[in-house]
Design a protein around this motif. Sequence first.
Motif, mmCIF file in Angstrom:
data_model
loop_
_atom_site.group_PDB
_atom_site.id
_atom_site.type_symbol
_atom_site.label_atom_id
_atom_site.label_comp_id
_atom_site.label_asym_id
_atom_site.label_seq_id
_atom_site.Cartn_x
_atom_site.Cartn_y
_atom_site.Cartn_z
ATOM 1 N N LEU A 133 0.836 -1.203 0.000
ATOM 2 C CA LEU A 133 0.000 0.000 0.000
ATOM 3 C C LEU A 133 0.873 1.256 0.000
ATOM 4 O O LEU A 133 0.594 2.228 -0.708
ATOM 5 N N ALA A 134 1.970 1.218 0.787
ATOM 6 C CA ALA A 134 2.883 2.368 0.813
ATOM 7 C C ALA A 134 3.526 2.589 -0.552
ATOM 8 O O ALA A 134 3.674 3.732 -1.009
ATOM 9 N N GLN A 135 3.900 1.515 -1.218
ATOM 10 C CA GLN A 135 4.484 1.633 -2.550
ATOM 11 C C GLN A 135 3.483 2.243 -3.525
ATOM 12 O O GLN A 135 3.816 3.143 -4.306
ATOM 13 N N ALA A 136 2.242 1.769 -3.457
ATOM 14 C CA ALA A 136 1.205 2.293 -4.362
ATOM 15 C C ALA A 136 0.896 3.755 -4.051
ATOM 16 O O ALA A 136 0.697 4.571 -4.965
ATOM 17 N N LEU A 137 0.867 4.104 -2.776
ATOM 18 C CA LEU A 137 0.624 5.498 -2.390
ATOM 19 C C LEU A 137 1.741 6.404 -2.905
ATOM 20 O O LEU A 137 1.492 7.505 -3.413
ATOM 21 N N GLY A 138 2.985 5.937 -2.776
ATOM 22 C CA GLY A 138 4.115 6.709 -3.272
ATOM 23 C C GLY A 138 4.039 6.928 -4.764
ATOM 24 O O GLY A 138 4.294 8.034 -5.268
ATOM 25 N N GLN A 139 3.662 5.894 -5.487
ATOM 26 C CA GLN A 139 3.557 6.003 -6.949
ATOM 27 C C GLN A 139 2.412 6.936 -7.354
ATOM 28 O O GLN A 139 2.411 7.480 -8.450
ATOM 29 N N ASP A 140 1.468 7.131 -6.420
ATOM 30 C CA ASP A 140 0.334 8.016 -6.688
ATOM 31 C C ASP A 140 0.596 9.445 -6.198
ATOM 32 O O ASP A 140 -0.302 10.285 -6.225
ATOM 33 N N GLY A 141 1.826 9.693 -5.724
ATOM 34 C CA GLY A 141 2.193 11.055 -5.360
ATOM 35 C C GLY A 141 2.196 11.372 -3.882
ATOM 36 O O GLY A 141 2.451 12.516 -3.486
ATOM 37 N N PHE A 142 1.933 10.375 -3.036
ATOM 38 C CA PHE A 142 1.909 10.615 -1.596
ATOM 39 C C PHE A 142 3.290 10.421 -0.974
ATOM 40 O O PHE A 142 4.086 9.600 -1.435
ATOM 41 N N VAL A 143 3.548 11.158 0.085
ATOM 42 C CA VAL A 143 4.712 10.942 0.946
ATOM 43 C C VAL A 143 4.215 10.182 2.171
ATOM 44 O O VAL A 143 3.294 10.627 2.860
ATOM 45 N N VAL A 144 4.786 9.019 2.448
ATOM 46 C CA VAL A 144 4.314 8.163 3.533
ATOM 47 C C VAL A 144 5.068 8.497 4.819
ATOM 48 O O VAL A 144 6.298 8.482 4.862
ATOM 49 N N VAL A 145 4.320 8.788 5.881
ATOM 50 C CA VAL A 145 4.873 9.149 7.185
ATOM 51 C C VAL A 145 4.635 8.004 8.163
ATOM 52 O O VAL A 145 3.533 7.449 8.219
ATOM 53 N N SER A 146 5.658 7.653 8.937
ATOM 54 C CA SER A 146 5.485 6.637 9.972
ATOM 55 C C SER A 146 6.539 6.862 11.059
ATOM 56 O O SER A 146 7.219 7.895 11.070
ATOM 57 N N GLY A 147 6.650 5.891 11.985
ATOM 58 C CA GLY A 147 7.452 6.111 13.173
ATOM 59 C C GLY A 147 8.702 5.277 13.320
ATOM 60 O O GLY A 147 9.280 5.233 14.414
#
Length: 361
Positions: A133-147
């Motif tokens: 999901l993080a990979q797909a979000l990144g490819q869709d233009g999102f920056v993924v934030v986590s801890g």
Amino acid sequence: MSAPLDEAERFARLRLARTDRVGPVSFRQLLDRFGTALKALDALPDLARRAGSTGYDLPPVERIEAELAAGDREGAVLLVLGDAAYPDRLAAVDPPPPVLWTRGDVALLSGETIAMVGARIASAGGQRIARGLAQALGQDGFVVVSGLARGIDAAAHLGALKTGTVAVLGGGVDDVYPPDNAELYDQIVDQGCVVSESPMGARAQARDFPRRNRIISGLSRGVIVVEAELRSGSLITARLAGEQGRDVFAVPGSPLDPRSKGPNELLRQGAILCEGVDDVRRGLETLRTLREPPGDRFEAMPDDVDQALIERVAALLSPTPTPRDELARACGAPVAHVAAALLELSLAGRATLLPGGLASL
């Protein structure tokens, strides 16, 4: 647009943020009251004395210089509230962190951010979902934030490494925790961004993680929970996201797995079902994502507060958090005067200021 902060004011804001009994709430109120950190630092000892504190000391200039030097050695960049590069989304929370240390690409903090959190002891399937999901979000233009925690956090960072990911730490920006994520930490510094509000060199402690979770949600337009038990830091992050006006997404799971109880409970409470990027996009397009949480604003505090009012407000406080306007009604005084009294009591160690206009002993 406000004028850029000069170096003397930036130094003063870091010093104010590191001052004893000055937390994010009182930091913001001191800036509102005095206009600059330089003026607030000059006023602090007298304010604390008026509320009954003796021997109130500011942090030595040398300590602040040492923290800045430590940041330089690590190649870290300091952001203080008011800097142009300080992320707008985080600045809008109540209250924002006064300072942030960063390593990596600071511009990612102001990108199209989405957080992903979950269980440290995650299932293989949960980690695969988070990574994909993080990979797909990144490819869709999102920056993924986590801890940067084990499990879901690490899987989310790995999935988004090539497109941009932000790791928010509980300790200093130079404190790699957990140690087994050291390689991932180095990759994020190189390809993403690592951020913390803790001083350089600080080691992560249990009390730091709720503050870290608040930054994770505050940086993000929404928070996705993949796997989490009912009593977990991930659900705290989800609650904070809701309080900050962010969307909460949950990936459903098997009722036979205790790690699915958290996301499934969030869905019962109205979280947005998340099975892929399209669910995130649809969720973020709703009008409620345009709403920012209400700021901690009231008419300007008076320059001088009646000593009797300070003591009346102090007598009304208890260990139970009480709204500031309720204290004002009980005192028969304007909210701004009560806010000023609470600020002085907090500097004297006689009150604790909390987000949302609350105060307690």
